[in-house]
Design a protein around this motif. Structure first.
Motif, short mmCIF file in Angstrom:
data_model
loop_
_atom_site.label_atom_id
_atom_site.label_comp_id
_atom_site.label_asym_id
_atom_site.label_seq_id
_atom_site.Cartn_x
_atom_site.Cartn_y
_atom_site.Cartn_z
N ASN A 23 34.81 39.82 35.79
CA ASN A 23 34.69 39.45 34.39
C ASN A 23 35.99 38.77 33.99
O ASN A 23 37.03 39.43 33.86
CB ASN A 23 34.43 40.70 33.54
CG ASN A 23 34.23 40.37 32.09
OD1 ASN A 23 34.96 39.56 31.52
ND2 ASN A 23 33.26 41.01 31.48
N HIS A 25 37.00 37.51 31.25
CA HIS A 25 37.59 37.92 29.96
C HIS A 25 38.33 39.25 30.10
O HIS A 25 39.37 39.44 29.48
CB HIS A 25 36.51 37.98 28.87
CG HIS A 25 35.92 36.62 28.61
ND1 HIS A 25 36.63 35.60 28.01
CD2 HIS A 25 34.70 36.12 28.91
CE1 HIS A 25 35.87 34.53 27.94
NE2 HIS A 25 34.70 34.81 28.48
N GLN A 26 37.83 40.15 30.94
CA GLN A 26 38.56 41.40 31.20
C GLN A 26 39.86 41.12 31.95
O GLN A 26 40.89 41.72 31.65
CB GLN A 26 37.69 42.38 32.00
CG GLN A 26 36.58 42.98 31.20
CD GLN A 26 35.69 43.88 32.04
OE1 GLN A 26 35.71 43.86 33.26
NE2 GLN A 26 34.88 44.69 31.36
N LEU A 28 41.57 38.33 31.78
CA LEU A 28 42.45 37.70 30.80
C LEU A 28 43.11 38.76 29.91
O LEU A 28 44.31 38.69 29.64
CB LEU A 28 41.67 36.69 29.95
CG LEU A 28 42.45 35.94 28.89
CD1 LEU A 28 43.59 35.14 29.51
CD2 LEU A 28 41.51 35.04 28.10
N GLN A 29 42.34 39.74 29.45
CA GLN A 29 42.90 40.81 28.63
C GLN A 29 43.94 41.61 29.43
O GLN A 29 44.98 42.00 28.88
CB GLN A 29 41.80 41.74 28.13
CG GLN A 29 40.92 41.12 27.06
CD GLN A 29 41.70 40.68 25.84
OE1 GLN A 29 41.82 39.50 25.58
NE2 GLN A 29 42.25 41.62 25.11
N ALA A 86 38.78 31.75 32.13
CA ALA A 86 38.37 32.47 30.93
C ALA A 86 38.94 31.81 29.67
O ALA A 86 38.25 31.69 28.66
CB ALA A 86 38.80 33.94 31.01
N ARG A 90 36.91 30.14 26.49
CA ARG A 90 37.19 30.48 25.08
C ARG A 90 37.49 29.23 24.26
O ARG A 90 37.01 29.09 23.14
CB ARG A 90 38.38 31.44 25.00
CG ARG A 90 38.02 32.85 25.24
CD ARG A 90 39.17 33.75 24.87
NE ARG A 90 38.83 35.12 25.20
CZ ARG A 90 39.62 36.14 24.96
NH1 ARG A 90 40.80 35.95 24.40
NH2 ARG A 90 39.25 37.36 25.28
#
Length: 108
Positions: A23, A25-26, A28-29, A86, A90
């Motif tokens: 994932n 986005h995970q 990236l976080q 990611a 966005r």
């Protein structure tokens, strides 16, 4: 054996261990939560500085390291490429949203 003039990271040929999706986005976080600092190895002169995370933080936040004392370059490359993808998704989503907002008569 082939010698390279620069270090490279190999990847398994097709038919190796099964690939698992990630994932972005995970990732990236996780990258955003990773403390980044300047540092030097104890044997280097005081004026030498490197930039990056500590391996222990990398292990705790990213979860990719065999020993928690090193950051494998193949993993660092993969994490950074995933984070860039990611971010691009966005940005593209925000640009599309902005375009839709600008196309409405009320701007809402």
């Amino acid at each position: 054996m082939t010698r390279h003039a620069h270090p490279s990271c190999g990847s398994p040929p097709h038919g190796g261990d099964p690939q698992e999706p990630v994932n972005g986005h995970q990732i990236l976080q996780a990258v955003a939560a990773l403390p980044i600092s300047t540092w030097r190895y104890h044997w280097e002169p005081d004026h030498v500085r490197h930039l990056g995370p500590m391996a222990q933080d990398w292990q705790a936040i990213i979860g990719l390291s065999a020993d928690g004392h090193t950051i494998p370059l193949v993993d660092a490359n993969g994490v950074l490429l995933t984070a860039v993808q990611a971010l691009l998704r966005r940005v593209e989503a925000l640009e599309a949203r902005l375009d839709r907002l600008q196309d409405t008569p009320t701007g809402r």
